[in-house]
Write a protein that holds these residues in place. Structure first.
Motif, PDB file in Angstrom:
ATOM      1  N   ILE A   1       0.822  -1.207   0.000  1.00  0.00           N
ATOM      2  CA  ILE A   1       0.000   0.000   0.000  1.00  0.00           C
ATOM      3  C   ILE A   1       0.859   1.261   0.000  1.00  0.00           C
ATOM      4  CG2 ILE A   1      -1.705   1.326   1.317  1.00  0.00           C
ATOM      5  CD1 ILE A   1      -2.936  -1.353   2.179  1.00  0.00           C
ATOM      6  N   PRO A   2       1.882   1.395   0.886  1.00  0.00           N
ATOM      7  CA  PRO A   2       2.726   2.600   0.814  1.00  0.00           C
ATOM      8  C   PRO A   2       3.369   2.799  -0.551  1.00  0.00           C
ATOM      9  CG  PRO A   2       3.131   1.414   2.859  1.00  0.00           C
ATOM     10  CD  PRO A   2       2.274   0.530   2.026  1.00  0.00           C
ATOM     11  N   SER A   3       3.792   1.708  -1.183  1.00  0.00           N
ATOM     12  CA  SER A   3       4.443   1.825  -2.485  1.00  0.00           C
ATOM     13  C   SER A   3       3.478   2.344  -3.544  1.00  0.00           C
ATOM     14  CB  SER A   3       5.017   0.472  -2.910  1.00  0.00           C
ATOM     15  OG  SER A   3       5.644   0.563  -4.171  1.00  0.00           O
TER      16      SER A   3
ATOM     17  N   GLY B   1      14.409  -1.434 -15.983  1.00  0.00           N
ATOM     18  CA  GLY B   1      14.069  -0.325 -15.102  1.00  0.00           C
ATOM     19  C   GLY B   1      14.638   0.984 -15.598  1.00  0.00           C
ATOM     20  N   ILE B   2      15.869   0.960 -16.084  1.00  0.00           N
ATOM     21  CA  ILE B   2      16.489   2.172 -16.636  1.00  0.00           C
ATOM     22  C   ILE B   2      15.759   2.607 -17.909  1.00  0.00           C
ATOM     23  CG2 ILE B   2      18.602   3.098 -17.655  1.00  0.00           C
ATOM     24  CD1 ILE B   2      20.153   1.189 -15.763  1.00  0.00           C
TER      25      ILE B   2
ATOM     26  N   ARG C   1      12.319   2.624 -10.152  1.00  0.00           N
ATOM     27  CA  ARG C   1      12.953   2.371  -8.859  1.00  0.00           C
ATOM     28  C   ARG C   1      12.709   0.943  -8.402  1.00  0.00           C
ATOM     29  NH1 ARG C   1      11.413   0.218  -4.282  1.00  0.00           N
ATOM     30  NH2 ARG C   1       9.414   1.299  -4.466  1.00  0.00           N
ATOM     31  N   ILE C   2      11.468   0.497  -8.536  1.00  0.00           N
ATOM     32  CA  ILE C   2      11.118  -0.860  -8.120  1.00  0.00           C
ATOM     33  C   ILE C   2      11.923  -1.888  -8.904  1.00  0.00           C
ATOM     34  CG2 ILE C   2       9.279  -2.595  -8.128  1.00  0.00           C
ATOM     35  CD1 ILE C   2       7.299  -0.322  -7.533  1.00  0.00           C
TER      36      ILE C   2
ATOM     37  N   LEU D   1      13.551  -9.199  -1.333  1.00  0.00           N
ATOM     38  CA  LEU D   1      13.043  -9.181  -2.697  1.00  0.00           C
ATOM     39  C   LEU D   1      11.563  -8.800  -2.703  1.00  0.00           C
ATOM     40  CD1 LEU D   1      13.686  -9.752  -5.702  1.00  0.00           C
ATOM     41  CD2 LEU D   1      12.992 -12.124  -5.306  1.00  0.00           C
ATOM     42  N   GLY D   2      10.811  -9.321  -1.742  1.00  0.00           N
ATOM     43  CA  GLY D   2       9.403  -8.955  -1.635  1.00  0.00           C
ATOM     44  C   GLY D   2       9.218  -7.484  -1.315  1.00  0.00           C
ATOM     45  N   LEU D   3      10.037  -6.944  -0.398  1.00  0.00           N
ATOM     46  CA  LEU D   3       9.972  -5.510  -0.093  1.00  0.00           C
ATOM     47  C   LEU D   3      10.252  -4.672  -1.341  1.00  0.00           C
ATOM     48  CD1 LEU D   3      11.917  -5.301   3.310  1.00  0.00           C
ATOM     49  CD2 LEU D   3       9.438  -5.127   2.981  1.00  0.00           C
ATOM     50  N   ALA D   4      11.253  -5.080  -2.101  1.00  0.00           N
ATOM     51  CA  ALA D   4      11.661  -4.306  -3.280  1.00  0.00           C
ATOM     52  C   ALA D   4      10.585  -4.319  -4.358  1.00  0.00           C
ATOM     53  CB  ALA D   4      12.971  -4.859  -3.837  1.00  0.00           C
ATOM     54  N   GLU D   5       9.941  -5.471  -4.550  1.00  0.00           N
ATOM     55  CA  GLU D   5       8.978  -5.594  -5.649  1.00  0.00           C
ATOM     56  C   GLU D   5       7.604  -5.033  -5.301  1.00  0.00           C
ATOM     57  OE1 GLU D   5       6.453  -8.842  -7.847  1.00  0.00           O
ATOM     58  OE2 GLU D   5       8.486  -9.585  -7.487  1.00  0.00           O
TER      59      GLU D   5
END
Length: 441
Positions: A82-84, A203-204, A99-100, A127-131
């Motif tokens: 949700i924050p993301s 991503g870039i 960024r993700i 990895l879960g936090l990042a995605e």
């Protein structure tokens, strides 16, 4: 908003063909890169299922250790979902999606350097936090560009990256495992490194290529921008006349939570199959490369079914019963696979389950996107995805727990088959707004 609607009315009265040219241009511009991005998103999430063919033995992982590592990803995912998505809505999709992807690509490649259960759990959690936020962020992003009438086929096209990741990624993972010993690295280490780097590159590219909103798109003509912004504003006004949610109301809404439970039931079967299928197939005596090709079959058929079913739903202008029927067939396929006994019967049942599961997957997101707008959409879509994503832990963990106790992963699929049935029941009980699901002209 009213000015955009007035401009839209004037424009559509004199140039009806602008709709087709605008939608076509947007589709060719956005959908290919989003499919590729989601392809690597899913691949970097589930390639651990192929790495496990040799990694589990190298690192002495039991089925339960592997199940925890496969599933703990979704706890990290749940925490920041949700924050993301709220950050994406506030700061813009282009920078946030980039960024993700860059961050998850780096962490995914870092999976090559796990040495035991603790580092395995920590890296998968990170990895879960990042995605977190990528999938619901893209769903939200698509609502910025496509009117409701087109969303089933567009979302199905984007989600095509998931079955493609298995169709192409399965054989690719099998090949990479054959690099065992090259430059002193194990095959599973090459798998993580080789498949993590492209996510950073994409991503870039996304940072340089995507636009946040139609107003920012220099590749659309002024007439196309006016038509699209007016059409979308008209739809938002129509939705908000019936049910306008604040962010807080969306996060507390029983309908939103119920849709999250539907999504949980839908995903449980798909994840249970995806994380354990390579080991189920390998159990019939196939090589790593053969396992990769055979494991790709349910997802190849699943991708075709998803595109066909999404287009049919748009053409028939019906959502609910398309989703319910797909969920019922998915449950039946999962139950049948539990009684397979042979590779051919098991695979036929899982192909049916995957076809139906992906067909429901592609259509599901048309329901919440027709219900929510603005910041409520950002938070509500993320909440639904957060609840559903816990199936990524529950499905693989349940199968792992049963396999640890019985020696058979296939038996766990019988338990998973109940969840799509419950999801179908919830969909039938919910009230649905057919006009919002297809928009008004």
């Amino acid at each position: 908003m009213s000015e955009a609607i007035n401009d839209y009315a004037r424009l559509t009265s004199g140039a009806q063909d602008i709709e087709q040219t605008t939608i076509t241009k947007i589709s060719y511009r956005l959908i290919p890169i989003l499919i590729v991005a989601y392809f690597f998103c899913v691949l970097d999430r589930v390639n651990v299922s192929f790495a496990a063919l040799t990694m589990n033995a190298d690192l002495s992982f039991s089925p339960l250790v592997y199940a925890w590592g496969a599933g703990i990803f979704f706890f990290g995912y749940f925490i920041l979902e949700i924050p993301s998505n709220l950050a994406l809505h506030r700061f813009g999709a282009r920078r946030w999606i980039a960024r993700i992807m860059i961050l998850w690509g780096i962490i995914s490649a870092g999976m090559a350097f796990v040495t035991g259960p603790t580092s395995f759990y920590v890296t998968r959690f990170l990895l879960g936090l990042a995605e977190a936020g990528f999938f619901p962020g893209i769903i939200l992003y698509l609502t910025y560009w496509f009117p409701a009438e087109y969303r089933a086929r567009v979302m199905s096209a984007f989600i095509l990256g998931a079955p493609l990741s298995a169709v192409i990624g399965g054989p690719l993972c099998g090949l990479l495992l054959e690099l065992n010993g090259f430059l002193g690295l194990k095959g599973w280490q090459w798998l993580f490194i080789t498949e993590g780097i492209p996510s950073v590159v994409i991503g870039i590219v996304a940072l340089l290529y995507l636009d946040d909103r139609p107003a920012d798109a220099r590749w659309l003509s002024p007439q196309q921008k006016t038509w699209l912004e007016g059409r979308l504003a008209n739809e938002r006004a129509s939705v908000e006349t019936t049910h306008k949610y604040s962010l807080g109301q969306a996060l507390r809404s029983p309908r939103v939570i119920a849709l999250g439970l539907v999504y949980f039931g839908l995903l449980a079967g798909l994840y249970g199959v995806q994380f354990w299928l390579p080991q189920i197939v390998k159990g019939f005596g196939l090589s790593n490369l053969q396992t990769g090709f055979v494991s790709a079959l349910p997802f190849a058929f699943g991708g075709l079914a998803m595109i066909f079913w999404g287009a049919r739903s748009d053409r028939k202008r019906e959502r609910v019963w398309h989703i319910v029927l797909a969920l019922l067939v998915s449950a039946g396929g999962l139950a049948a696979s539990a009684y397979g006994g042979s590779l051919v019967i098991t695979m036929l049942a899982l192909i049916v389950a995957s076809m139906a599961g992906f067909a429901a997957f592609g259509l599901f997101w048309t329901l919440p996107s027709a219900l929510l707008t603005g910041a409520a959409a950002a938070g509500g879509l993320a909440l639904i995805n957060s609840i559903g994503s816990l199936a990524g832990f529950g499905g693989p963990y349940l199968v792992g727990w049963i396999k640890d106790g019985t020696g058979s992963a296939v038996a766990g699929l019988l338990f998973l088959s109940v969840l799509p049935l419950l999801a179908a029941a919830i969909v039938t009980l919910l009230k649905h707004d057919g006009n919002a699901e297809f928009g008004s002209r």
